[in-house]
Scaffold this motif. Sequence first.
Motif, mmCIF file in Angstrom:
data_model
loop_
_atom_site.group_PDB
_atom_site.id
_atom_site.type_symbol
_atom_site.label_atom_id
_atom_site.label_comp_id
_atom_site.label_asym_id
_atom_site.label_seq_id
_atom_site.Cartn_x
_atom_site.Cartn_y
_atom_site.Cartn_z
ATOM 1 N N MET A 12 8.206 -1.829 -6.018
ATOM 2 C CA MET A 12 9.491 -1.583 -5.504
ATOM 3 C C MET A 12 10.484 -1.445 -6.697
ATOM 4 S SD MET A 12 9.228 -4.949 -2.887
ATOM 5 C CE MET A 12 7.843 -5.089 -1.802
ATOM 6 N N LEU A 13 10.335 -2.205 -7.763
ATOM 7 C CA LEU A 13 11.152 -2.156 -8.799
ATOM 8 C C LEU A 13 11.035 -0.548 -9.233
ATOM 9 C CD1 LEU A 13 13.314 -3.177 -10.784
ATOM 10 C CD2 LEU A 13 11.375 -4.173 -12.303
ATOM 11 N N ALA A 14 10.165 0.004 -9.361
ATOM 12 C CA ALA A 14 9.783 1.384 -10.133
ATOM 13 C C ALA A 14 10.650 2.397 -9.169
ATOM 14 C CB ALA A 14 8.237 1.819 -10.052
ATOM 15 N N ILE A 15 10.633 2.208 -7.796
ATOM 16 C CA ILE A 15 11.113 3.158 -6.910
ATOM 17 C C ILE A 15 12.911 2.682 -7.136
ATOM 18 C CG2 ILE A 15 11.709 3.591 -4.227
ATOM 19 C CD1 ILE A 15 8.649 2.968 -3.985
ATOM 20 N N GLY A 16 13.022 1.462 -7.020
ATOM 21 C CA GLY A 16 14.583 1.139 -7.129
ATOM 22 C C GLY A 16 15.051 1.707 -8.364
ATOM 23 N N ASP A 61 4.701 9.036 -6.785
ATOM 24 C CA ASP A 61 3.247 9.274 -7.007
ATOM 25 C C ASP A 61 2.591 7.977 -6.452
ATOM 26 O OD1 ASP A 61 0.873 10.047 -7.720
ATOM 27 O OD2 ASP A 61 1.272 10.089 -9.972
ATOM 28 N N GLU A 62 1.923 8.055 -5.351
ATOM 29 C CA GLU A 62 1.104 6.954 -4.861
ATOM 30 C C GLU A 62 1.696 5.626 -4.908
ATOM 31 O OE1 GLU A 62 -2.328 7.085 -4.161
ATOM 32 O OE2 GLU A 62 -2.928 9.146 -5.129
ATOM 33 N N PRO A 63 3.105 5.613 -3.942
ATOM 34 C CA PRO A 63 3.685 4.174 -4.008
ATOM 35 C C PRO A 63 2.764 3.142 -3.354
ATOM 36 C CG PRO A 63 4.492 5.706 -2.389
ATOM 37 C CD PRO A 63 3.664 6.450 -3.164
ATOM 38 N N SER A 64 1.756 3.485 -2.404
ATOM 39 C CA SER A 64 1.153 2.393 -1.658
ATOM 40 C C SER A 64 -0.222 2.016 -2.558
ATOM 41 C CB SER A 64 0.903 2.919 -0.458
ATOM 42 O OG SER A 64 -0.456 3.834 -0.363
ATOM 43 N N LEU A 65 -0.377 2.630 -3.677
ATOM 44 C CA LEU A 65 -1.833 2.187 -4.403
ATOM 45 C C LEU A 65 -1.711 0.641 -4.688
ATOM 46 C CD1 LEU A 65 -3.966 3.998 -5.460
ATOM 47 C CD2 LEU A 65 -2.967 3.600 -7.657
ATOM 48 N N GLY A 66 -3.009 0.262 -4.172
ATOM 49 C CA GLY A 66 -3.310 -1.142 -4.693
ATOM 50 C C GLY A 66 -2.472 -2.034 -4.293
ATOM 51 N N LEU A 67 -1.473 -1.723 -2.867
ATOM 52 C CA LEU A 67 -0.903 -2.688 -2.269
ATOM 53 C C LEU A 67 -1.463 -3.312 -0.878
ATOM 54 C CD1 LEU A 67 2.592 -1.109 -2.571
ATOM 55 C CD2 LEU A 67 1.557 -2.798 -4.207
ATOM 56 N N VAL A 91 2.494 -2.357 1.906
ATOM 57 C CA VAL A 91 2.560 -0.958 2.333
ATOM 58 C C VAL A 91 3.678 -0.700 3.341
ATOM 59 C CG1 VAL A 91 1.246 0.996 3.246
ATOM 60 C CG2 VAL A 91 0.027 -0.607 1.577
ATOM 61 N N ASP A 92 3.527 -1.504 4.307
ATOM 62 C CA ASP A 92 4.550 -1.183 5.431
ATOM 63 C C ASP A 92 6.050 -1.424 4.900
ATOM 64 O OD1 ASP A 92 2.747 -0.915 7.453
ATOM 65 O OD2 ASP A 92 2.515 -2.774 7.940
ATOM 66 N N GLN A 93 6.137 -2.200 3.827
ATOM 67 C CA GLN A 93 7.529 -2.606 3.327
ATOM 68 C C GLN A 93 8.097 -1.118 2.535
ATOM 69 O OE1 GLN A 93 8.829 -6.097 1.205
ATOM 70 N NE2 GLN A 93 7.608 -7.213 2.166
ATOM 71 N N ILE A 94 7.010 -0.655 1.968
ATOM 72 C CA ILE A 94 7.381 0.384 0.984
ATOM 73 C C ILE A 94 7.504 1.705 2.083
ATOM 74 C CG2 ILE A 94 6.370 2.053 -0.706
ATOM 75 C CD1 ILE A 94 6.789 -0.152 -2.319
ATOM 76 N N LEU A 95 6.891 1.814 2.915
ATOM 77 C CA LEU A 95 7.044 2.822 3.707
ATOM 78 C C LEU A 95 8.331 2.584 4.712
ATOM 79 C CD1 LEU A 95 3.497 3.251 5.123
ATOM 80 C CD2 LEU A 95 4.440 4.701 3.753
ATOM 81 N N GLU A 96 8.690 1.440 4.894
ATOM 82 C CA GLU A 96 9.925 1.291 5.588
ATOM 83 C C GLU A 96 11.313 1.570 4.621
ATOM 84 O OE1 GLU A 96 11.064 -2.718 7.010
ATOM 85 O OE2 GLU A 96 9.154 -2.680 8.134
ATOM 86 N N ALA A 97 10.911 1.366 3.385
ATOM 87 C CA ALA A 97 12.009 1.506 2.420
ATOM 88 C C ALA A 97 12.288 3.143 2.243
ATOM 89 C CB ALA A 97 11.579 1.255 1.153
ATOM 90 N N ILE A 98 11.003 4.009 2.288
ATOM 91 C CA ILE A 98 11.084 5.472 2.037
ATOM 92 C C ILE A 98 11.768 5.909 3.359
ATOM 93 C CG2 ILE A 98 9.553 7.323 2.050
ATOM 94 C CD1 ILE A 98 7.445 5.685 0.330
ATOM 95 N N GLY A 127 1.182 3.576 -11.001
ATOM 96 C CA GLY A 127 1.023 2.468 -12.187
ATOM 97 C C GLY A 127 2.175 1.698 -12.410
ATOM 98 N N ARG A 128 3.226 2.083 -11.934
ATOM 99 C CA ARG A 128 4.533 1.415 -12.022
ATOM 100 C C ARG A 128 5.332 1.634 -13.219
ATOM 101 N NH1 ARG A 128 0.275 -1.731 -9.118
ATOM 102 N NH2 ARG A 128 0.533 -0.773 -7.161
ATOM 103 N N GLN A 129 4.823 1.256 -14.260
ATOM 104 C CA GLN A 129 5.442 1.651 -15.679
ATOM 105 C C GLN A 129 6.853 1.046 -15.834
ATOM 106 O OE1 GLN A 129 4.744 5.667 -16.939
ATOM 107 N NE2 GLN A 129 2.649 5.481 -15.986
ATOM 108 N N VAL A 130 7.144 -0.158 -15.245
ATOM 109 C CA VAL A 130 8.359 -0.874 -15.411
ATOM 110 C C VAL A 130 8.296 -1.306 -16.857
ATOM 111 C CG1 VAL A 130 8.802 -1.260 -12.901
ATOM 112 C CG2 VAL A 130 7.535 -3.018 -14.346
ATOM 113 N N PHE A 131 9.539 -1.580 -17.304
ATOM 114 C CA PHE A 131 9.509 -2.418 -18.633
ATOM 115 C C PHE A 131 9.208 -3.744 -18.687
ATOM 116 C CE2 PHE A 131 12.425 1.535 -18.646
ATOM 117 C CZ PHE A 131 11.659 2.180 -19.529
ATOM 118 N N GLY A 132 8.271 -4.245 -18.766
ATOM 119 C CA GLY A 132 7.705 -5.502 -18.570
ATOM 120 C C GLY A 132 8.602 -6.894 -19.231
ATOM 121 N N PRO A 133 8.907 -6.658 -20.475
ATOM 122 C CA PRO A 133 9.603 -7.688 -21.144
ATOM 123 C C PRO A 133 11.137 -7.898 -20.400
ATOM 124 C CG PRO A 133 8.741 -6.558 -22.572
ATOM 125 C CD PRO A 133 8.802 -5.580 -21.690
ATOM 126 N N LEU A 134 11.685 -6.680 -20.058
ATOM 127 C CA LEU A 134 13.061 -6.861 -19.362
ATOM 128 C C LEU A 134 13.140 -7.477 -18.025
ATOM 129 C CD1 LEU A 134 14.209 -3.162 -20.376
ATOM 130 C CD2 LEU A 134 14.398 -5.546 -22.053
#
Length: 234
Positions: free
Chosen positions: A141-145, A158-164, A169-176, A84-91
């Motif tokens: 991507m930001l959460a992983i970064g 945790d479920e990096p490909s969820l909802g993508l 999904v391919d991009q995230i997997l390449e990054a992993i 669910g990412r949980q990045v800091f939205g306003p930042l």
Amino acid sequence: MLDVSKLRSAYGRIEVLHDVSLNVRATEVVALIGSNGAGKTTLLRALSGVQPITSGEINFCGERIDRLPSHRRVARGMTQSPEGRQVFGPLTVADNLRLGAYMRRDKDIDNDRDHVFTMFPVLYEKRNHAAEGLSGGQQQMLAIGRALMGKPKLLLLDEPSLGLSPTLVDQILEAIASLKADGVTILLIEQNANAALEISDRGYVLESGRIVLEGSGRELLSDPKVRAAYLGLD
Ligand code: ATP
């Protein structure tokens, strides 16, 4: 690096993890697959210290950590990139990445940020934009970064490909896969069993709170039970 032994965890009186044992060696990518409600998220939360355990042990880099609070586990090098990412939205994107490095005192922070930008060029393009304006995939991507900016020894994803979309999904997997090439150790929680096993050295299958199968990524991909239950193949 990570050695989990006979872990049990419950919500109230209902036990949802039953004697779960698994291990992750340095520089491995290990997948934990299982359907909805199998207990994957509960296990990750127990590892990072936000979900109590009733028995069992968690050892990390030779030290027993299951009684340490979360922040101590992070300080020892175990970082979670939450579902669910949980990045800091306003930042801004750049500030979110900087926050990921808040525990560090070394001078490589700028280099590591540049490395994240190389891995995810869209984050560089949007570095001065508020994180809440990013698409779901970009936030992932930001959460992983952000997790990488803490220079973890072990990254829990945790479920990096969820909802993508499939492209993302391919991009995230390449990054992993590129993190693996850089020597980052990863425990990857996924419902997308095919994608996860393709890029993993080894995998575990969790069913109703129990590990029911383990093997190399290739073995699990060709296992008839895995193919039927998780890949929709026969
Ligand atoms: P998903 O992919 O849907 O997140 P999961 O494999 O991560 O599934 P968990 O979320 O760990 O599974 O859930 C394991 C079991 O614990 C499920 O039966 C779920 O209903 C239950 N559970 C999860 N969170 C709670 C909670 N806060 N209180 C009570 N029961 C819970």
